[in-house]
Scaffold this motif. Structure first.
Motif, mmCIF file in Angstrom:
data_model
loop_
_atom_site.group_PDB
_atom_site.id
_atom_site.type_symbol
_atom_site.label_atom_id
_atom_site.label_comp_id
_atom_site.label_asym_id
_atom_site.label_seq_id
_atom_site.Cartn_x
_atom_site.Cartn_y
_atom_site.Cartn_z
ATOM 1 N N ILE A 146 13.535 -5.961 0.876
ATOM 2 C CA ILE A 146 13.388 -4.527 0.681
ATOM 3 C C ILE A 146 11.919 -4.271 0.346
ATOM 4 O O ILE A 146 11.230 -5.178 -0.147
ATOM 5 C CB ILE A 146 14.307 -3.979 -0.445
ATOM 6 C CG1 ILE A 146 13.995 -4.661 -1.791
ATOM 7 C CG2 ILE A 146 15.769 -4.123 -0.079
ATOM 8 C CD1 ILE A 146 14.777 -4.090 -2.963
ATOM 9 N N GLN A 147 11.445 -3.066 0.620
ATOM 10 C CA GLN A 147 10.027 -2.777 0.361
ATOM 11 C C GLN A 147 9.820 -1.869 -0.855
ATOM 12 O O GLN A 147 8.687 -1.640 -1.275
ATOM 13 C CB GLN A 147 9.382 -2.122 1.592
ATOM 14 C CG GLN A 147 9.195 -3.062 2.761
ATOM 15 C CD GLN A 147 10.504 -3.375 3.478
ATOM 16 O OE1 GLN A 147 11.211 -2.463 3.894
ATOM 17 N NE2 GLN A 147 10.826 -4.653 3.597
ATOM 18 N N GLY A 148 10.909 -1.361 -1.396
ATOM 19 C CA GLY A 148 10.806 -0.515 -2.577
ATOM 20 C C GLY A 148 12.076 -0.591 -3.395
ATOM 21 O O GLY A 148 13.156 -0.891 -2.863
ATOM 22 N N LEU A 149 11.947 -0.342 -4.693
ATOM 23 C CA LEU A 149 13.100 -0.381 -5.588
ATOM 24 C C LEU A 149 13.038 0.808 -6.528
ATOM 25 O O LEU A 149 12.048 0.998 -7.232
ATOM 26 C CB LEU A 149 13.096 -1.690 -6.385
ATOM 27 C CG LEU A 149 14.199 -1.856 -7.433
ATOM 28 C CD1 LEU A 149 15.581 -1.811 -6.798
ATOM 29 C CD2 LEU A 149 14.015 -3.179 -8.184
ATOM 30 N N LEU A 150 14.085 1.622 -6.532
ATOM 31 C CA LEU A 150 14.198 2.732 -7.472
ATOM 32 C C LEU A 150 14.894 2.211 -8.718
ATOM 33 O O LEU A 150 16.032 1.749 -8.651
ATOM 34 C CB LEU A 150 14.986 3.890 -6.850
ATOM 35 C CG LEU A 150 14.955 5.207 -7.633
ATOM 36 C CD1 LEU A 150 13.538 5.766 -7.700
ATOM 37 C CD2 LEU A 150 15.898 6.225 -7.012
ATOM 38 N N ASN A 181 0.818 -1.225 0.000
ATOM 39 C CA ASN A 181 0.000 0.000 0.000
ATOM 40 C C ASN A 181 0.851 1.274 0.000
ATOM 41 O O ASN A 181 0.507 2.267 0.665
ATOM 42 C CB ASN A 181 -0.967 0.012 1.192
ATOM 43 C CG ASN A 181 -2.017 -1.083 1.087
ATOM 44 O OD1 ASN A 181 -2.587 -1.296 0.016
ATOM 45 N ND2 ASN A 181 -2.253 -1.784 2.182
ATOM 46 N N ILE A 182 1.957 1.242 -0.724
ATOM 47 C CA ILE A 182 2.806 2.428 -0.867
ATOM 48 C C ILE A 182 2.413 3.123 -2.170
ATOM 49 O O ILE A 182 2.592 2.582 -3.245
ATOM 50 C CB ILE A 182 4.302 2.031 -0.895
ATOM 51 C CG1 ILE A 182 4.690 1.379 0.432
ATOM 52 C CG2 ILE A 182 5.183 3.251 -1.178
ATOM 53 C CD1 ILE A 182 6.072 0.731 0.417
ATOM 54 N N THR A 183 1.849 4.318 -2.044
ATOM 55 C CA THR A 183 1.333 5.013 -3.228
ATOM 56 C C THR A 183 2.081 6.300 -3.540
ATOM 57 O O THR A 183 1.712 7.029 -4.458
ATOM 58 C CB THR A 183 -0.161 5.327 -3.044
ATOM 59 O OG1 THR A 183 -0.324 6.148 -1.882
ATOM 60 C CG2 THR A 183 -0.970 4.047 -2.890
ATOM 61 N N SER A 184 3.122 6.592 -2.757
ATOM 62 C CA SER A 184 3.917 7.797 -2.990
ATOM 63 C C SER A 184 5.319 7.570 -2.444
ATOM 64 O O SER A 184 5.568 6.612 -1.700
ATOM 65 C CB SER A 184 3.284 8.999 -2.295
ATOM 66 O OG SER A 184 3.363 8.848 -0.886
#
Length: 285
Positions: free
Chosen positions: A201-205, A143-146
């Motif tokens: 990890i919870q996000g990847l750039l 639920n990461i939207t930003s």
């Protein structure tokens, strides 16, 4: 005692001269990179050596059988075929790409390589051929939207990538939110994506072209969310030594010819379907 002092002074002088020689050699290599035009040498040997990260899907990567394929592979081959030159691809440590180029172990960097002001100080770039941007990829169930949604969470990105540079250049946009205010750095996006799937990890750039291709191949594309955030778009181009002005002209002309004949559009469709990220348009007659 005098003998020992003389020996010491002799050794000191020797090492000083050696270090001075190394410094001069480095200056000579840098000067040659900035002035030497190597097109005639490339043409004579009939091949150009292109450095790449061979895990960068879909720009240049290895299939299960080990064959090197990708958008940039097809594009570079098509450009140099016009000049009767074979494109050879050399996997390199992406963190050392500019050093490899400067030392002439490769002739070009052509692998989803982003034009940046810092890189333009060191290198000469071809005309840009593809638009790209850095995006945040997360699992939908997080639920990461930003970018702000990454507060306290672990972010991954590739070492020496344009994404890593943007994090450092604009920390308030994303870096200041993440756990420890520093990302986990990976040698390849493949390893980073495996860690994302395993929730290490919870996000990847990551580059949007990679993210779109990767997610489209997954069993459940809906399990991923892509957030664009606020980073500016970027352009891909081939990078070369500053002295290689003829090589730049040949690549630029070759890219334009591929556009005029429709070959560039065919390559785009092969790798990206109907979406067209190309920055090159047919010349107006």
């Amino acid at each position: 005692m005098k003998k020992k002092i003389l020996i010491f002074l002799s050794l000191l002088a020797f090492f000083s001269l050696t270090l001075a020689g190394c410094g001069n050699d480095q200056k000579s290599v840098a000067q040659e990179a900035n002035t030497a035009d190597t097109w005639s040498s490339i043409k004579k040997r009939g091949r150009v050596i292109i450095g790449l990260d061979d895990t960068f899907v879909p720009m240049g990567f290895r299939e299960k059988n080990g064959k090197l394929v990708g958008y940039d592979i097809d594009l570079a081959k098509a450009v140099f075929k016009q000049y009767g030159i074979k494109a050879d691809f050399q996997p390199i440590d992406w963190n050392m790409k500019e050093t490899e180029l400067r030392n002439r172990t490769i002739d070009l960097i052509w692998n989803g390589y982003t034009i940046t002001p810092a890189r333009e100080k060191q290198l000469l770039f071809s005309r840009p051929y593809m638009a790209n941007r850095q995006v945040l990829v997360t699992k939908t169930n997080e639920n990461i939207t930003s970018f702000a949604g990454m507060k306290g969470k672990t972010l991954g990105t590739q070492t020496s990538s344009s994404g890593a540079s943007l994090l450092d250049e604009h920390p308030k946009m994303l870096k200041d939110y993440i756990k420890g205010k520093n990302p986990v750095l990976y040698d390849s996006f493949n390893n980073a994506l495996m860690d994302l799937n395993d929730n290490r990890i919870q996000g990847l750039l990551i580059d949007s072209v990679y993210a779109g291709y990767y997610i489209s191949k997954e069993k459940d594309p809906s399990s991923y969310r892509v957030t664009r955030g606020g980073f500016d778009g970027e352009d891909f181009a081939a990078g070369m030594r500053k002295g290689d002005k003829t090589l730049k002209r040949k690549i630029d002309a070759g890219l334009q010819e591929l556009t005029n004949t429709g070959e560039l559009q065919r390559i785009n469709k092969k790798w990206f379907g109907n979406s067209d990220n190309s920055l090159i348009r047919p010349e107006k007659k």
